[in-house]
Design an enzyme around this catalytic site. Sequence first.
Site, PDB file in Angstrom:
ATOM      1  N   THR A   1      46.324  39.056  32.474  1.00 14.33           N
ATOM      2  CA  THR A   1      47.261  38.057  31.953  1.00 14.33           C
ATOM      3  C   THR A   1      47.072  37.819  30.454  1.00 14.33           C
ATOM      4  O   THR A   1      48.054  37.663  29.719  1.00 14.33           O
ATOM      5  CB  THR A   1      47.075  36.726  32.714  1.00 14.33           C
ATOM      6  OG1 THR A   1      47.218  36.987  34.103  1.00 14.33           O
ATOM      7  CG2 THR A   1      48.090  35.688  32.288  1.00 14.33           C
TER       8      THR A   1
ATOM      9  N   GLY B   1      46.441  35.801  42.896  1.00 15.92           N
ATOM     10  CA  GLY B   1      47.128  36.686  41.948  1.00 15.92           C
ATOM     11  C   GLY B   1      46.172  37.375  40.987  1.00 15.92           C
ATOM     12  O   GLY B   1      46.567  38.265  40.246  1.00 15.92           O
ATOM     13  N   LEU B   2      44.900  36.968  40.967  1.00 16.65           N
ATOM     14  CA  LEU B   2      43.834  37.664  40.252  1.00 16.65           C
ATOM     15  C   LEU B   2      44.089  37.850  38.767  1.00 16.65           C
ATOM     16  O   LEU B   2      43.504  38.721  38.139  1.00 16.65           O
ATOM     17  CB  LEU B   2      43.567  39.046  40.883  1.00 16.65           C
ATOM     18  CG  LEU B   2      43.383  39.076  42.398  1.00 16.65           C
ATOM     19  CD1 LEU B   2      43.188  40.514  42.863  1.00 16.65           C
ATOM     20  CD2 LEU B   2      42.188  38.234  42.817  1.00 16.65           C
ATOM     21  N   CYS B   3      44.942  37.047  38.176  1.00 18.72           N
ATOM     22  CA  CYS B   3      45.189  37.161  36.730  1.00 18.72           C
ATOM     23  C   CYS B   3      45.646  38.566  36.344  1.00 18.72           C
ATOM     24  O   CYS B   3      45.263  39.076  35.288  1.00 18.72           O
ATOM     25  CB  CYS B   3      43.943  36.801  35.920  1.00 18.72           C
ATOM     26  SG  CYS B   3      43.967  35.120  35.345  1.00 18.72           S
ATOM     27  N   ASN B   4      46.393  39.194  37.223  1.00 16.76           N
ATOM     28  CA  ASN B   4      46.861  40.536  36.892  1.00 16.76           C
ATOM     29  C   ASN B   4      48.300  40.690  37.395  1.00 16.76           C
ATOM     30  O   ASN B   4      48.547  41.337  38.411  1.00 16.76           O
ATOM     31  CB  ASN B   4      45.936  41.581  37.532  1.00 16.76           C
ATOM     32  CG  ASN B   4      46.166  42.954  36.940  1.00 16.76           C
ATOM     33  OD1 ASN B   4      47.271  43.491  37.005  1.00 16.76           O
ATOM     34  ND2 ASN B   4      45.148  43.522  36.340  1.00 16.76           N
TER      35      ASN B   4
END
Length: 833
Positions: A126, A388-391
């Site tokens: 992100t 969402g795992l910052c990706n």
Amino acid sequence: MEEHDCASYDEAIEELRRREYPMLQGTTYLDHAGTTLYAKSLIERFSKDMISNLYGNPHSASNSSQLTTRRVEDIRLRLLRLFNADPEEFDIIFVANATAGIKLVVEAFRDQENGFWYGYHRDAHTSLVGVRETAAQHRCFASDADVHQWIEESANEDELPGLFAYPAQSNMNGRRLPLDWSRRIRHTKQGAMYTLLDAAALVSTSPLDLGEWEHAPDFTVLSLYKMFGFPDLGALVVRKASTSIFDKRRYFGGGTVEMVVCLKEQWHAKKLDTLHERLEDGTLPIHSIIALDAAMSVHQELFGSLKRISKHTTTLAAKLYEGICSLRHRNGLGVCHVYKDPASTYGDSTNQGPIIAFNLRNHLGGWVSNAEVEKLAAVKNFQLRTGGLCNPGGVASSLGLAPWEMKENFSAGQRCGNDNDIFRAKPTGMIRVSLGAMSTLEDVTSFVDFLREFFVQESVPIESPPVMCPLDEPPTRSLLHVESLSIYPVKSCAAFSVPPGKAWEVRREGLAWDREWCLVHQGTGAALSQKRYPRMALIRPSIDLDEGVLRIQLVGSLRDTTSTHEIAVPLSADPRMFSTEDIYKEANAKVCGESIQAKTYRSTDISSFFTQALGVACHLARFPAVGSGTSSRASPRHSKAHLQKYQKAGSMHIPGAFPDACSLTPGAVISKPILLSNESPILTISRSSLNRLNELIKAEGGKAAQAEVFRANIVVAESLDYPPGAEQPYAEDHWRYLQIGQQYFEMLGACRRCQMVCVDQHTAERNQEPFVTLSKTRRFDGRVYFGEHTCHLPMDDTWSPLVQNPTITVGDPVRAFREEDAGQDMRLGALVS
Ligand SMILES: *Cc1c(COP(=O)(O)O)cnc(C)c1O
């Protein structure tokens, strides 16, 4: 280091872990990708250093100040050496974290005269994606192939300086991306094209070699806490050959300038010596930097080199991958769906790091909610990450989520970390487990055992009837089938036929996208209908799920009314598209005299398109209320359909002959949520009834009616091999339930008709038929009926994929049940009992 002997190394790690990481007692730590795990000796060494030395603020002549400056410069050098980076060629800027390093680079690009071009890889974190908001132009590369192709196009599209950014390792699934892109871009791209390598995820379990400085990225960012657990520090490594981009950076902070003149003149002289002096604004995090020295020493003493850590974690990750993939339910279905790049291999450290992203499926093939997994993991002391795992790019492409779906999920209240993490049969996030230097084989086996214990269905559960299995065939020897499926995305406008073969979602409110939109009068707020505006039949909406748009075409004579014949409106209910006026006010649109909470589109292009087409001032509106941030789609309208007296069991049904004063009690009003359709979620009609009606119309010299005039959603027809002449028109009067494919529906009662059925859907002309013939043949209690209100019966078993994503398809076999037959089908019997 010679051959990696996993077993003996593992033993050593276990011992080391007991000694150095007492906080891990009783925990299986599988979140090394975001690690803040520090060794006991590191804290002890740092605290000893702090207690025995006096460190002053640098840039003064005192001894303490000089000591700090000397230490910081030494540590800078030591960190460069850790990456084999020649201090002649590279400089290091200390920053708070990797994100701060990215922002420092971006600040310089943003301050270029005409801004900059920005390209980033789909797998970006992100923090890299956000850069696009500051760029004059930007592009997201959807695949490596796209990057390769772009590199080959040697020309630099425009004059803007460019920045291409990508992660050395995906923080989502640990995939390692090619490290030679920087070299290739520098070789083939003309003009000012720079590269930014995000090594934050890579370096915690892999060496990074910047030895070949000509080939190195211009900018490399690191999260040092992800390597050592402590201190909370990041670093930006800059190739000295590329520093000129910072010349245009406008901001200056304390410590980065030689002199500043304020008041009458505005002038300053930047420091010129080293890049880090120019970029490190304000007081350095000196204690963190000093702790970094201890961190590097202790880390090396405990684990040896990064290469050794890489070998260890690569071996463990291959075992974990193998263990996860081997899990199967009793019926053979796989338990874990792993999001691995097809080109990468667990066990090969050149293209895969020790991270596994996956989702779990139950024995019916349905998705298991991550929120549930996380709760169980917490109880069992497994530390992992979900969501969402910052990706955003990696997760969306792995999960197959189109932008409109993500926005719709967002509008429906889905947020990172919500309990509600499965939307229309798709997970909205994933589970991530990641290994690190202090992971052991035991971590791996206990995690696989945990999954086996809680998520593998070893036996076929007895309480669920065998028909619930997705491998179970839908009814095959059915005499009926779905001839067509239609939806009316814009109320009272033309139908959209669901393409054959397309599984169409059935929602609580009806078929997906049916009557989600309407046109409202600009003056009265009332929803427009064909009854008054027959030419609405020539407005033809279609749902394009690939593009994520509602397309609206004008057909027939309407094409003469405007210069534009088509517009597209995003399917996502982005709150910004709607007029703010009615966000707080009770909405003013009315359907059948009832107020509904529709939101009008603010775009004047959209309004004038419809206004010109129909010759009446109107807005496009969407239902239901959007952007409320709640997870339920509040639907204030409810079905008023109910069984008509003539349909009651035991009643005669001689058209027109049923006595008005009837002793039977009227059908109970059934309350079902609906969108903008008039009375019920779904309307079903029968082909043979329509054929019968048209025979009668034609016998009188009238024009046969099209199925669309009845605004039907489902047309049920007898199958082709049905004995000719044995059709059963109006059998639907006595149907109470339908099974369509794998789904069940309840019939709510007959549909009352008005003259709107007389509008020819292809020409928008009004006829007398079929209303005249209907009135003669289908009148009961003085009212005219044709077609059946229908609603979906959701199944109770929330584990089944049939429940998570109920769909029906053109051609599906149909079974009709009368009241007394419902018990013949186990599932239906259970649903209605
Ligand atoms: C963790 C991480 C980041 C963000 O790092 P911060 O130190 O939190 O700023 C960026 N990119 C990747 C690949 C990461 O793993």
